[in-house]
Motif scaffolding. Structure first.
Motif, short mmCIF file in Angstrom:
data_model
loop_
_atom_site.label_atom_id
_atom_site.label_comp_id
_atom_site.label_asym_id
_atom_site.label_seq_id
_atom_site.Cartn_x
_atom_site.Cartn_y
_atom_site.Cartn_z
N PHE A 73 123.42 14.68 67.23
CA PHE A 73 122.60 14.15 66.14
C PHE A 73 123.35 13.15 65.26
O PHE A 73 122.88 12.03 65.04
N THR A 77 122.50 8.94 65.74
CA THR A 77 121.85 8.30 64.58
C THR A 77 122.55 7.00 64.18
O THR A 77 121.88 5.99 63.94
N PHE A 97 111.29 12.53 60.73
CA PHE A 97 112.20 11.40 60.86
C PHE A 97 111.50 10.07 61.12
O PHE A 97 112.15 9.10 61.52
N TYR A 126 116.21 15.15 67.50
CA TYR A 126 115.53 15.15 66.20
C TYR A 126 114.54 16.31 66.06
O TYR A 126 113.73 16.32 65.14
#
Length: 321
Positions: A73, A77, A97, A126
């Protein structure tokens, strides 16, 4: 009763997406990611791919590609948004998100069809212990398909087929469909279940105890192929420079906009030369994840005792408070 989940690639009309001028020369973008695999692991476990596809086919191996955080994660990102997770989100936020500035949104506005697919829906980047998305984040979003498929997946097989074959078959079908429609695309595919469950558990715990393992944990594989018009000398030079997921994002922006974006908070385009003396502090990458540091054995233990006592005292004070 026999049930089978069938994936389709429908024609999706988006008459309002071209908010930016269309770029007919914009290349297709395809990410094929594999979770929990270092560059050296890639060479060990995918020797045929490394030998027959990567070597000699115009790919650039980014040897200095340094992750910036612990797990998937906080590393994906920065690549997809150009920001640290902490810049956009924290665990106290009860939110989805959709508001993240994913790079595929910008390619979508240029007219590219977008695809986002991950296997193992329980581990989706996510969604794992998070809220996911309120709306499909891309034109083609495979999470509903994988959720339906997952209940019939056992021992990495789906109805008698290796599940990875099913995943990659869809990806190939998507590419063929886009090419047949003369449609540019941005596709992000990420595979996690097999490597996370098997390679990570069997091998990594042992290797991490070694100096080589320390580097492997911080240096995931990154192979890049670009069209001829982007094959600048800088890409070859940058193979051995310190780079991060932020630089991949910056490169995608460079390709999208036709020039380096100098307003980005983090990251440098790989189409520009990365400074040879670049440091983790300048990126910035936390010291714990930086591979530029050298470990030295300490022989004079008396010299470090005051520092150790200070750290222990400080920790005890914090715990007491």
């Amino acid at each position: 009763n026999y049930e089978k989940v069938i994936s389709l690639i429908p024609v999706i009309e988006s008459p309002t997406v071209r908010e930016l001028p269309e770029s007919p020369d914009l290349p297709n973008v395809l990410f094929v990611g594999i979770d929990s695999v270092s560059r050296l692991q890639f060479d060990r476990h995918f020797p045929i791919t490394a030998r027959n596809i990567i070597s000699g086919q115009g790919f650039h191996t980014i040897y200095g590609y340094n992750k910036v955080a612990d797990n998937t994660f906080p590393n994906l990102t920065p690549l997809l948004t150009g920001h640290y997770v902490e810049d956009l989100w924290d665990e106290t936020m009860n939110t989805q998100f959709d508001y993240f500035p994913f790079i595929w949104k910008e390619y979508h506005r240029k007219g590219n069809k977008t695809l986002y697919m991950e296997d193992a829906p329980i581990m989706h980047t996510y969604n794992y212990e998070k809220k996911g998305f309120a709306d499909p984040p891309t034109d083609y979003y495979l999470r509903p398909y994988y959720l339906a498929m997952d209940s019939k997946t056992k021992d990495y097989c789906y109805l008698g087929r290796v599940e990875l074959e099913v995943y990659y078959e869809y990806l190939l079908d998507f590419i063929r469909a886009m090419n047949a429609r003369k449609q540019k695309y941005f596709a992000f595919h990420f595979m996690a279940r097999l490597t996370h469950d098997i390679l990570n558990n069997v091998e990594v715990r042992r290797i991490r105890q070694t100096l080589s393992g320390r580097y492997e944990e911080r240096l995931p594989f990154m192979h890049i192929y670009v069209p001829q018009r982007y094959r600048y000398r800088n890409l070859t030079v940058n193979e051995d420079r310190l780079t991060t997921p932020f630089d991949i994002h910056s490169t995608l922006k460079h390709i999208l906009e036709g020039k380096p974006n100098t307003t980005l908070k983090y990251g440098l385009s790989l189409l520009e030369e990365i400074p040879y003396n670049r440091s983790c502090d300048s990126i910035p990458v936390l010291e714990h994840w930086c591979v530029c540091h050298i470990s030295r054995r300490i022989h004079d233990l008396h010299s470090v005792r005051p520092m150790a006592e200070f750290v222990v005292t400080k920790l005890n004070d914090l715990l007491h408070d």
